[in-house]
Motif scaffolding. Structure first.
Motif, PDB file in Angstrom:
ATOM      1  N   GLU A  16      11.744  47.694  -2.586  1.00  0.00           N
ATOM      2  CA  GLU A  16      11.704  46.389  -3.239  1.00  0.00           C
ATOM      3  C   GLU A  16      12.689  46.374  -4.395  1.00  0.00           C
ATOM      4  OE1 GLU A  16       7.941  44.721  -4.432  1.00  0.00           O
ATOM      5  OE2 GLU A  16       6.878  45.905  -2.925  1.00  0.00           O
ATOM      6  N   THR A  39      21.297  42.645   6.709  1.00  0.00           N
ATOM      7  CA  THR A  39      20.012  43.250   7.036  1.00  0.00           C
ATOM      8  C   THR A  39      19.544  42.678   8.369  1.00  0.00           C
ATOM      9  OG1 THR A  39      17.782  43.750   6.241  1.00  0.00           O
ATOM     10  CG2 THR A  39      18.649  41.556   5.727  1.00  0.00           C
ATOM     11  N   HIS A  66      12.096  44.741   1.519  1.00  0.00           N
ATOM     12  CA  HIS A  66      12.979  44.808   2.683  1.00  0.00           C
ATOM     13  C   HIS A  66      12.248  45.378   3.895  1.00  0.00           C
ATOM     14  CE1 HIS A  66      16.819  43.581   0.945  1.00  0.00           C
ATOM     15  NE2 HIS A  66      16.216  43.935  -0.185  1.00  0.00           N
ATOM     16  N   HIS A 102      11.639  41.306  -4.083  1.00  0.00           N
ATOM     17  CA  HIS A 102      11.386  41.122  -2.655  1.00  0.00           C
ATOM     18  C   HIS A 102      11.413  42.456  -1.923  1.00  0.00           C
ATOM     19  CE1 HIS A 102      15.703  40.547  -3.438  1.00  0.00           C
ATOM     20  NE2 HIS A 102      15.899  41.150  -2.273  1.00  0.00           N
ATOM     21  N   VAL A 159      13.662  39.335   4.377  1.00  0.00           N
ATOM     22  CA  VAL A 159      12.927  39.930   3.267  1.00  0.00           C
ATOM     23  C   VAL A 159      11.636  39.146   3.043  1.00  0.00           C
ATOM     24  CG1 VAL A 159      15.027  40.798   2.181  1.00  0.00           C
ATOM     25  CG2 VAL A 159      14.100  38.580   1.482  1.00  0.00           C
ATOM     26  N   GLU A 199      19.259  47.365   4.103  1.00  0.00           N
ATOM     27  CA  GLU A 199      20.224  46.334   3.707  1.00  0.00           C
ATOM     28  C   GLU A 199      21.463  47.007   3.115  1.00  0.00           C
ATOM     29  OE1 GLU A 199      20.103  42.322   1.077  1.00  0.00           O
ATOM     30  OE2 GLU A 199      19.597  44.158   0.005  1.00  0.00           O
TER      31      GLU A 199
END
Length: 106
Positions: free
Chosen positions: A82, A97, A49, A47, A101, A53
């Motif tokens: 990622e 975060t 960002h 995933h 995401v 995070e």
């Protein structure tokens, strides 16, 4: 100021099998500050960002983007990076975060 008592925290399913979380706070941009509990073998797909995070492992052992982390270890992911995640043991971690995401692996 904002507080959340331990008694008010409820675990809910996360977006991948073997993972539950309690949302401590939602950010104005739909990010999450959360505690995540993983069963050994749980895997989050790769995933992206949209915001930095912070991750702090409370117990267990996880691998994030090739980095193995145990209790007390910290990881920072910058905006645009990622990674995937695998629980090597039953684990609990804190993650924060400011934006959600985007899952990039199908």
């Amino acid at each position: 100021m904002f507080t959340k008592s331990a008694q008010s925290m409820q675990l809910i399913p996360a977006w991948y099998d073997g993972a539950e979380r309690t949302i401590l706070r939602m950010s104005p941009e739909e990010g999450r500050i959360q505690l995540v509990r993983l069963k050994k073998g749980a895997q989050a797909k790769r995933h992206l960002h949209q915001a930095p995070e912070d991750v702090l492992v409370i117990s267990g052992k996880i691998r994030i983007g090739g980095h193995t982390l145990g209790a007390g270890d910290y990881l920072f992911t910058d905006q645009g990076e990622e990674h995937d995640l695998v629980a090597l043991e039953d684990s609990v971690f804190y993650a924060a975060t400011e934006k959600p995401v985007i899952v990039t692996e199908t």
